[in-house]
Design an enzyme around this catalytic site. Structure first.
Site, short mmCIF file in Angstrom:
data_model
loop_
_atom_site.label_atom_id
_atom_site.label_comp_id
_atom_site.label_asym_id
_atom_site.label_seq_id
_atom_site.Cartn_x
_atom_site.Cartn_y
_atom_site.Cartn_z
N HIS A 150 -7.51 -4.45 9.94
CA HIS A 150 -7.18 -4.31 8.52
C HIS A 150 -5.96 -5.14 8.14
O HIS A 150 -5.06 -5.34 8.95
CB HIS A 150 -7.00 -2.84 8.11
CG HIS A 150 -5.81 -2.14 8.69
ND1 HIS A 150 -5.85 -0.84 9.14
CD2 HIS A 150 -4.51 -2.53 8.87
CE1 HIS A 150 -4.65 -0.48 9.57
NE2 HIS A 150 -3.82 -1.49 9.43
N ASP A 207 0.82 -1.21 0.00
CA ASP A 207 0.00 0.00 0.00
C ASP A 207 0.86 1.26 0.00
O ASP A 207 2.09 1.19 0.13
CB ASP A 207 -0.97 0.01 1.20
CG ASP A 207 -0.35 -0.60 2.47
OD1 ASP A 207 0.89 -0.59 2.58
OD2 ASP A 207 -1.11 -1.06 3.33
N GLU A 214 -9.75 -1.53 5.41
CA GLU A 214 -10.40 -1.31 6.70
C GLU A 214 -11.71 -2.11 6.76
O GLU A 214 -12.19 -2.61 5.73
CB GLU A 214 -10.68 0.19 6.88
CG GLU A 214 -9.43 1.08 6.88
CD GLU A 214 -8.64 1.03 8.20
OE1 GLU A 214 -8.75 0.03 8.94
OE2 GLU A 214 -7.88 1.98 8.45
#
Ligand code: F6R
EC number: 3.5.99.6
Length: 261
Positions: free
Chosen positions: A139, A68, A144
């Site tokens: 998460h 990410d 999330e």
């Protein structure tokens, strides 16, 4: 069912997982790794860099994809995951920076950045081993609660809890970006081996929900139960809420050595 290994320390987890990655790279020099950031995997990266130095493991052809990235941080910001991956993984381990990709969090082109990242992972032949941490919200990546279990790489809004947790890396909590671009849960599930690490009491509930709770978008980590090859490595504190802990210890103590993790 995930294999759960309860270890005495983060260092021991780093040794176990770092050795498994070194073995994978020895077998397959152009292996594709999925790389998590945050505090959790640091012991793994440290041990892997020790193995590279000590045993001459050749990592020059290894490819990698970060999980990410924050959206909208200025280029070169020290807490952008691109910089974190360079500083904490690529440089110490000695990976070729050109072979390590991070999702593009620049605002320009953000609409297509997810699709482009998915295409790059596909072109690399998929991820062999995905390292995962888990947030207190449950998460994995930055998926999330509420994230689709079939999701692909896309832009998400961080919860305030996650922003507060990550404020330790920034000068002030307001500086933590509101948005991120993250591999989806579907992306993570396409990796061939998932290794989820967690340490400390603050992760105990999230770990129990991920490993033993119902599979649910409310606990994104629970998606790992849908994967055929998952290794969960936790310390005693993070294992504290696992009801099957005695069985996990028994299975690990009696595991045939040839099976590896
Ligand atoms: C990091 C990531 C997150 C972290 C999680 C735990 O790339 O995707 O899911 O793994 O927030 O963070 P730490 O390890 O800092 O507790």
């Amino acid at each position: 069912m995930a294999e759960v290994i309860i270890v005495p320390s983060e260092q021991e987890a780093g040794r176990l997982v770092g050795d498994a990655i070194a073995d994978l790279i020895t077998d397959r020099p152009d292996a594709v790794l999925g790389l998590a950031t945050g505090s959790t995997p640091l012991a793994v990266y440290r041990h892997l860099s020790d193995r590279v130095r000590r045993d001459g493991v050749d990592v020059s052809r290894v490819r990698g994809f970060a999980l990410d990235e924050y959206v909208g941080l200025p280029a070169g910001h020290p807490e952008s995951y691109r910089r974190v991956i360079e500083r904490e993984v690529v440089e110490p381990v000695g990976f070729d920076p050109a072979r390590i990709q991070v999702p593009h969090g620049d605002l320009e082109g953000i609409e297509t950045a997810g699709e482009r990242y998915e295409a790059a992972i596909r072109e690399a032949g998929g991820i062999d081993l995905q390292i995962l941490g888990i947030g207190r919200t449950g998460h994995i990546g930055f998926n999330e609660p509420g994230s689709s279990l079939a999701s692909s790489t896309r832009v998400k809004t961080l919860t305030e809890e996650t922003r507060a947790d990550n404020a330790r890396f920034f000068d002030s909590p307001e500086e933590v970006p509101m948005h991120c671009i993250t591999q989806g849960i579907g992306t993570i599930l396409r990796a061939r081996h998932l290794v989820l690490l967690a340490f400390g009491a603050a992760k105990a509930e999230a770990v129990a929900a991920a490993v033993e709770g119902p599979v649910s978008t409310s606990a994104p980590g629970s998606a790992v139960q849908l994967h055929p090859h998952v290794t969960v490595v936790v310390d005693e504190a993070a294992a504290a809420s696992l009801s099957q802990a005695p069985y996990y210890r028994h299975a690990w103590a009696n595991k045939p050595a040839w099976q590896g993790i």
